[in-house]
Scaffold this active site. Structure first.
Site, PDB file in Angstrom:
ATOM      1  N   ARG A 239       0.852  -1.181   0.000  1.00 29.07           N
ATOM      2  CA  ARG A 239       0.000   0.000   0.000  1.00 29.07           C
ATOM      3  C   ARG A 239       0.889   1.233   0.000  1.00 29.07           C
ATOM      4  NH1 ARG A 239      -3.758  -2.245  -1.786  1.00 29.07           N
ATOM      5  NH2 ARG A 239      -5.840  -2.535  -0.907  1.00 29.07           N
ATOM      6  N   GLU A 268      -3.567   8.007  -5.724  1.00 31.57           N
ATOM      7  CA  GLU A 268      -3.630   7.320  -7.014  1.00 31.57           C
ATOM      8  C   GLU A 268      -4.807   7.855  -7.816  1.00 31.57           C
ATOM      9  OE1 GLU A 268      -3.557   3.074  -6.517  1.00 31.57           O
ATOM     10  OE2 GLU A 268      -1.706   3.108  -5.345  1.00 31.57           O
ATOM     11  N   HIS A 287      -0.342   0.595 -10.141  1.00 35.71           N
ATOM     12  CA  HIS A 287      -1.079  -0.366  -9.308  1.00 35.71           C
ATOM     13  C   HIS A 287      -1.561  -1.551 -10.152  1.00 35.71           C
ATOM     14  CE1 HIS A 287      -3.367  -0.535  -5.267  1.00 35.71           C
ATOM     15  NE2 HIS A 287      -3.183  -1.763  -5.728  1.00 35.71           N
TER      16      HIS A 287
END
Length: 334
Positions: A239, A268, A287
Protein backbone atom coordinates in the site's frame (compact mmCIF):
# COMPACT_ATOMS: atom_id res chain seq x y z
CA UNK A 1 -17.61 -14.89 13.31
CA UNK A 2 -16.71 -17.37 10.54
CA UNK A 3 -20.18 -18.66 9.73
CA UNK A 4 -23.06 -16.55 8.46
CA UNK A 5 -26.40 -18.35 8.25
CA UNK A 6 -28.34 -17.89 5.03
CA UNK A 7 -31.54 -15.90 5.06
CA UNK A 8 -34.42 -18.20 5.95
CA UNK A 9 -36.84 -19.11 3.16
CA UNK A 10 -35.42 -16.91 0.42
CA UNK A 11 -32.26 -16.41 -1.61
CA UNK A 12 -29.90 -13.72 -0.31
CA UNK A 13 -30.16 -10.26 -1.80
CA UNK A 14 -26.85 -9.03 -3.18
CA UNK A 15 -25.76 -5.46 -3.86
CA UNK A 16 -22.73 -5.04 -6.13
CA UNK A 17 -20.93 -1.70 -6.01
CA UNK A 18 -19.50 -0.92 -9.43
CA UNK A 19 -17.62 2.02 -10.93
CA UNK A 20 -17.88 1.45 -14.68
CA UNK A 21 -18.59 -2.03 -15.97
CA UNK A 22 -20.35 -4.87 -14.18
CA UNK A 23 -18.08 -7.74 -13.08
CA UNK A 24 -17.74 -10.48 -15.69
CA UNK A 25 -19.25 -13.86 -14.94
CA UNK A 26 -22.07 -12.75 -12.64
CA UNK A 27 -24.63 -14.33 -14.97
CA UNK A 28 -24.10 -17.67 -13.24
CA UNK A 29 -24.88 -16.09 -9.87
CA UNK A 30 -28.06 -14.51 -11.19
CA UNK A 31 -29.09 -17.75 -12.95
CA UNK A 32 -29.08 -19.48 -9.57
CA UNK A 33 -31.96 -17.24 -8.53
CA UNK A 34 -29.97 -14.77 -6.44
CA UNK A 35 -31.35 -11.21 -6.70
CA UNK A 36 -28.44 -8.96 -7.70
CA UNK A 37 -28.57 -5.17 -7.84
CA UNK A 38 -25.74 -3.19 -9.43
CA UNK A 39 -25.24 0.31 -8.07
CA UNK A 40 -22.73 3.12 -8.24
CA UNK A 41 -21.59 5.30 -5.36
CA UNK A 42 -24.47 7.84 -5.47
CA UNK A 43 -27.03 5.03 -5.07
CA UNK A 44 -25.18 2.92 -2.51
CA UNK A 45 -26.82 4.33 0.62
CA UNK A 46 -30.31 3.70 -0.75
CA UNK A 47 -29.42 0.14 -1.79
CA UNK A 48 -27.91 -1.13 1.46
CA UNK A 49 -30.96 -1.28 3.80
CA UNK A 50 -32.38 -4.78 3.53
CA UNK A 51 -29.43 -6.17 1.56
CA UNK A 52 -27.88 -9.39 2.87
CA UNK A 53 -24.61 -9.18 0.97
CA UNK A 54 -22.45 -6.37 -0.40
CA UNK A 55 -19.90 -7.21 -3.09
CA UNK A 56 -17.40 -4.34 -3.31
CA UNK A 57 -16.42 -4.78 -6.93
CA UNK A 58 -15.31 -1.14 -6.94
CA UNK A 59 -12.56 -1.83 -4.40
CA UNK A 60 -11.21 1.70 -4.84
CA UNK A 61 -14.35 3.25 -3.44
CA UNK A 62 -14.31 5.09 -0.15
CA UNK A 63 -18.07 5.61 -0.13
CA UNK A 64 -19.08 2.82 2.22
CA UNK A 65 -18.56 4.56 5.60
CA UNK A 66 -20.95 7.40 4.71
CA UNK A 67 -23.45 5.02 3.09
CA UNK A 68 -23.55 2.47 5.94
CA UNK A 69 -27.07 2.34 7.43
CA UNK A 70 -27.42 3.56 10.99
CA UNK A 71 -29.63 0.54 11.69
CA UNK A 72 -26.89 -1.86 10.54
CA UNK A 73 -25.70 -2.94 7.13
CA UNK A 74 -25.43 -6.23 5.23
CA UNK A 75 -24.45 -9.31 7.18
CA UNK A 76 -21.58 -10.04 4.84
CA UNK A 77 -19.27 -7.72 2.86
CA UNK A 78 -16.86 -9.11 0.27
CA UNK A 79 -14.22 -6.98 -1.46
CA UNK A 80 -12.59 -7.69 -4.80
CA UNK A 81 -9.09 -7.04 -3.48
CA UNK A 82 -6.65 -8.40 -0.95
CA UNK A 83 -6.51 -5.14 1.04
CA UNK A 84 -9.45 -4.30 3.28
CA UNK A 85 -8.29 -1.03 4.86
CA UNK A 86 -11.09 0.93 3.16
CA UNK A 87 -13.69 -1.27 4.85
CA UNK A 88 -12.53 -1.16 8.44
CA UNK A 89 -14.38 1.91 9.64
CA UNK A 90 -15.79 1.83 13.19
CA UNK A 91 -19.44 1.05 12.38
CA UNK A 92 -18.52 -1.99 10.31
CA UNK A 93 -15.82 -3.19 12.68
CA UNK A 94 -18.26 -3.07 15.59
CA UNK A 95 -21.09 -4.74 13.66
CA UNK A 96 -21.67 -8.49 13.38
CA UNK A 97 -20.99 -8.14 9.65
CA UNK A 98 -18.46 -10.62 8.32
CA UNK A 99 -15.79 -9.25 5.95
CA UNK A 100 -14.03 -11.42 3.36
CA UNK A 101 -11.42 -10.53 0.78
CA UNK A 102 -10.07 -11.94 -2.50
CA UNK A 103 -6.95 -13.47 -1.02
CA UNK A 104 -5.25 -15.89 -3.39
CA UNK A 105 -5.99 -14.20 -6.71
CA UNK A 106 -2.98 -11.91 -6.78
CA UNK A 107 -0.26 -13.91 -5.02
CA UNK A 108 1.63 -15.45 -7.93
CA UNK A 109 1.21 -12.54 -10.39
CA UNK A 110 2.60 -10.11 -7.82
CA UNK A 111 5.49 -12.45 -7.02
CA UNK A 112 6.35 -12.64 -10.73
CA UNK A 113 6.15 -8.85 -10.99
CA UNK A 114 8.48 -8.37 -8.02
CA UNK A 115 11.02 -10.75 -9.55
CA UNK A 116 10.80 -8.75 -12.77
CA UNK A 117 11.50 -5.53 -10.87
CA UNK A 118 14.49 -7.04 -9.07
CA UNK A 119 15.91 -8.20 -12.39
CA UNK A 120 15.21 -4.81 -13.96
CA UNK A 121 17.30 -3.11 -11.28
CA UNK A 122 20.12 -5.67 -11.30
CA UNK A 123 20.40 -5.68 -15.09
CA UNK A 124 19.82 -1.92 -15.45
CA UNK A 125 16.96 -2.43 -17.88
CA UNK A 126 15.45 1.07 -17.41
CA UNK A 127 18.73 2.66 -18.55
CA UNK A 128 18.96 0.23 -21.46
CA UNK A 129 15.53 1.30 -22.67
CA UNK A 130 16.34 4.98 -22.24
CA UNK A 131 19.56 4.55 -24.21
CA UNK A 132 17.73 2.64 -26.91
CA UNK A 133 15.20 5.47 -27.23
CA UNK A 134 18.15 7.87 -27.61
CA UNK A 135 19.95 5.51 -30.07
CA UNK A 136 23.01 5.56 -27.83
CA UNK A 137 25.43 2.63 -27.57
CA UNK A 138 26.88 2.60 -24.04
CA UNK A 139 28.32 -0.56 -22.57
CA UNK A 140 27.86 -1.10 -18.82
CA UNK A 141 28.39 -3.84 -16.29
CA UNK A 142 25.40 -5.16 -14.38
CA UNK A 143 24.77 -6.92 -11.08
CA UNK A 144 24.04 -10.52 -10.22
CA UNK A 145 20.99 -11.38 -8.13
CA UNK A 146 22.36 -14.73 -6.96
CA UNK A 147 23.28 -14.31 -3.31
CA UNK A 148 21.71 -10.86 -2.97
CA UNK A 149 19.66 -10.40 0.20
CA UNK A 150 15.95 -9.69 -0.04
CA UNK A 151 13.78 -8.73 2.92
CA UNK A 152 10.05 -9.31 2.37
CA UNK A 153 7.99 -7.22 4.78
CA UNK A 154 4.63 -8.97 5.16
CA UNK A 155 4.25 -12.71 5.68
CA UNK A 156 0.78 -13.28 4.22
CA UNK A 157 0.16 -15.27 1.02
CA UNK A 158 1.51 -12.52 -1.24
CA UNK A 159 4.69 -12.14 0.80
CA UNK A 160 5.15 -15.89 0.84
CA UNK A 161 4.72 -16.18 -2.91
CA UNK A 162 7.32 -13.43 -3.34
CA UNK A 163 9.68 -15.25 -1.00
CA UNK A 164 9.38 -18.49 -2.95
CA UNK A 165 9.91 -16.77 -6.30
CA UNK A 166 12.97 -14.81 -5.17
CA UNK A 167 14.48 -17.85 -3.47
CA UNK A 168 14.09 -19.85 -6.68
CA UNK A 169 15.94 -17.08 -8.53
CA UNK A 170 18.90 -17.38 -6.18
CA UNK A 171 18.34 -14.57 -3.68
CA UNK A 172 18.81 -15.08 0.05
CA UNK A 173 15.36 -14.28 1.43
CA UNK A 174 14.23 -13.30 4.91
CA UNK A 175 10.94 -11.88 6.13
CA UNK A 176 9.52 -9.43 8.62
CA UNK A 177 6.14 -9.98 10.23
CA UNK A 178 4.06 -9.75 13.34
CA UNK A 179 5.68 -12.85 14.86
CA UNK A 180 9.33 -13.77 14.51
CA UNK A 181 10.40 -17.34 13.76
CA UNK A 182 13.27 -19.33 12.33
CA UNK A 183 13.35 -21.67 9.34
CA UNK A 184 10.09 -20.52 7.75
CA UNK A 185 9.53 -22.68 4.63
CA UNK A 186 8.94 -19.67 2.34
CA UNK A 187 10.81 -16.82 3.99
CA UNK A 188 13.66 -18.35 5.97
CA UNK A 189 14.21 -16.26 9.08
CA UNK A 190 11.20 -14.08 9.86
CA UNK A 191 12.11 -11.06 11.97
CA UNK A 192 9.49 -9.62 14.31
CA UNK A 193 8.44 -6.13 13.35
CA UNK A 194 10.12 -4.84 16.50
CA UNK A 195 13.46 -5.77 14.83
CA UNK A 196 12.65 -4.33 11.42
CA UNK A 197 15.36 -1.69 11.71
CA UNK A 198 18.12 -4.28 12.02
CA UNK A 199 16.68 -6.35 9.17
CA UNK A 200 16.54 -3.31 6.87
CA UNK A 201 20.26 -2.72 7.32
CA UNK A 202 21.11 -6.15 5.90
CA UNK A 203 18.94 -6.12 2.76
CA UNK A 204 19.85 -5.39 -0.83
CA UNK A 205 16.15 -5.41 -1.78
CA UNK A 206 13.38 -4.45 0.61
CA UNK A 207 9.99 -5.64 -0.67
CA UNK A 208 6.87 -4.25 0.99
CA UNK A 209 3.92 -6.66 0.84
CA UNK A 210 2.28 -5.86 4.16
CA UNK A 211 -1.35 -4.89 4.68
CA UNK A 212 -2.13 -1.33 5.70
CA UNK A 213 -2.85 -1.20 9.43
CA UNK A 214 -2.17 1.36 12.11
CA UNK A 215 0.98 -0.58 12.88
CA UNK A 216 2.34 -0.52 9.33
CA UNK A 217 1.23 2.95 8.23
CA UNK A 218 4.28 5.17 7.48
CA UNK A 219 6.69 2.46 8.64
CA UNK A 220 9.19 3.34 5.90
CA UNK A 221 10.10 6.87 6.91
CA UNK A 222 13.32 8.87 6.94
CA UNK A 223 14.69 6.89 9.88
CA UNK A 224 13.95 3.54 8.25
CA UNK A 225 15.43 4.66 4.93
CA UNK A 226 18.58 5.86 6.70
CA UNK A 227 19.12 2.34 8.03
CA UNK A 228 19.07 0.81 4.55
CA UNK A 229 22.24 0.28 2.51
CA UNK A 230 23.05 3.08 0.03
CA UNK A 231 23.06 0.32 -2.63
CA UNK A 232 19.64 -1.04 -1.60
CA UNK A 233 16.41 -0.79 -3.59
CA UNK A 234 12.89 -0.48 -2.19
CA UNK A 235 10.01 -2.31 -3.91
CA UNK A 236 6.46 -1.48 -2.78
CA UNK A 237 3.58 -3.69 -3.93
CA UNK A 238 1.62 -3.36 -0.66
CA UNK A 239 0.00 0.00 0.00
CA UNK A 240 1.23 3.50 -0.74
CA UNK A 241 0.65 4.56 2.84
CA UNK A 242 3.35 2.17 4.06
CA UNK A 243 5.91 4.72 2.83
CA UNK A 244 6.35 8.40 3.67
CA UNK A 245 6.75 9.55 0.07
CA UNK A 246 8.46 12.86 0.83
CA UNK A 247 11.06 11.01 2.91
CA UNK A 248 11.59 8.51 0.08
CA UNK A 249 12.04 11.26 -2.51
CA UNK A 250 14.59 12.97 -0.27
CA UNK A 251 16.49 9.71 0.26
CA UNK A 252 16.56 8.97 -3.47
CA UNK A 253 17.76 12.45 -4.33
CA UNK A 254 20.51 12.29 -1.72
CA UNK A 255 21.66 8.83 -2.79
CA UNK A 256 20.86 7.33 0.60
CA UNK A 257 19.29 4.39 -1.26
CA UNK A 258 19.96 3.33 -4.84
CA UNK A 259 16.43 3.11 -6.20
CA UNK A 260 12.75 2.32 -5.74
CA UNK A 261 10.11 0.45 -7.71
CA UNK A 262 6.64 1.62 -6.74
CA UNK A 263 3.37 0.06 -7.82
CA UNK A 264 1.27 1.78 -5.15
CA UNK A 265 1.11 5.38 -3.96
CA UNK A 266 -0.48 7.54 -1.31
CA UNK A 267 -2.52 9.30 -3.99
CA UNK A 268 -3.63 7.32 -7.01
CA UNK A 269 -3.32 8.10 -9.84
CA UNK A 270 0.12 9.47 -9.01
CA UNK A 271 -0.13 13.23 -9.65
CA UNK A 272 1.71 14.42 -12.79
CA UNK A 273 3.71 16.88 -10.67
CA UNK A 274 5.20 14.14 -8.48
CA UNK A 275 9.01 14.09 -8.70
CA UNK A 276 8.87 10.29 -8.74
CA UNK A 277 7.87 10.31 -12.41
CA UNK A 278 11.13 11.80 -13.59
CA UNK A 279 13.67 10.16 -11.28
CA UNK A 280 16.02 7.86 -13.21
CA UNK A 281 16.40 5.48 -10.27
CA UNK A 282 12.62 4.98 -9.86
CA UNK A 283 10.28 2.59 -11.64
CA UNK A 284 6.63 3.74 -11.51
CA UNK A 285 3.75 1.44 -12.39
CA UNK A 286 0.00 2.14 -12.00
CA UNK A 287 -1.08 -0.37 -9.31
CA UNK A 288 -0.97 -3.25 -11.77
CA UNK A 289 1.41 -5.80 -10.23
CA UNK A 290 -1.34 -8.35 -9.56
CA UNK A 291 -3.48 -7.73 -12.62
CA UNK A 292 -2.52 -10.62 -14.90
CA UNK A 293 -4.84 -11.61 -17.75
CA UNK A 294 -8.08 -13.08 -16.38
CA UNK A 295 -7.86 -11.45 -12.95
CA UNK A 296 -11.36 -9.98 -13.11
CA UNK A 297 -12.92 -13.36 -13.82
CA UNK A 298 -10.86 -14.89 -11.01
CA UNK A 299 -12.20 -12.29 -8.58
CA UNK A 300 -15.79 -13.10 -9.50
CA UNK A 301 -15.12 -16.83 -9.05
CA UNK A 302 -13.84 -16.21 -5.52
CA UNK A 303 -17.02 -14.28 -4.66
CA UNK A 304 -19.33 -16.81 -6.33
CA UNK A 305 -17.75 -19.71 -4.46
CA UNK A 306 -18.12 -17.90 -1.15
CA UNK A 307 -21.74 -17.03 -1.99
CA UNK A 308 -22.46 -20.74 -2.53
CA UNK A 309 -20.89 -21.52 0.81
CA UNK A 310 -22.91 -18.77 2.46
CA UNK A 311 -26.24 -19.96 1.06
CA UNK A 312 -25.40 -23.53 2.11
CA UNK A 313 -24.49 -22.48 5.64
CA UNK A 314 -20.84 -23.48 5.26
CA UNK A 315 -17.91 -21.45 6.62
CA UNK A 316 -16.72 -18.67 4.37
CA UNK A 317 -13.19 -18.51 3.04
CA UNK A 318 -10.89 -15.51 3.47
CA UNK A 319 -12.62 -14.22 6.60
CA UNK A 320 -10.88 -11.05 7.75
CA UNK A 321 -10.00 -10.54 11.39
CA UNK A 322 -11.35 -7.02 11.73
CA UNK A 323 -9.08 -6.31 14.68
CA UNK A 324 -5.92 -7.34 12.82
CA UNK A 325 -6.97 -5.91 9.46
CA UNK A 326 -6.27 -9.03 7.41
CA UNK A 327 -7.16 -12.73 7.15
CA UNK A 328 -5.86 -14.51 10.24
CA UNK A 329 -3.70 -17.58 9.72
CA UNK A 330 -6.29 -20.03 11.02
CA UNK A 331 -9.47 -18.40 9.90
CA UNK A 332 -11.76 -18.71 6.92
CA UNK A 333 -10.17 -21.89 5.55
CA UNK A 334 -13.43 -23.83 5.31
Amino acid sequence: MDQVPPAAGRPPSVVVLIRDDEPPGMAAVEAAGTPVRYVREPDLAAALPGADVLFMWDFWSGALPAAWPASGGPRWVHIASAGVDRLLFPALVEADTVVTNSRGVFDEPIAEYVLGLVLAFAKDLPATLRLQDARRWRHRETERITGARALVVGTGPIGRAIGRRLTAAGLAVSGAGRTGRAADPDLGTVHPMERLDAALAEADYVVLAAPLTERTRDMIDAAALARMKPTARLVNVGRGQLVVEDDLIAALRAGRIAGAALDVFRDEPLPPASPLWGMPNVIVSPHMSGDATGWREDLVRVFAENLRRWTEGRPLRNVVDKDLGYVGSNRGRG
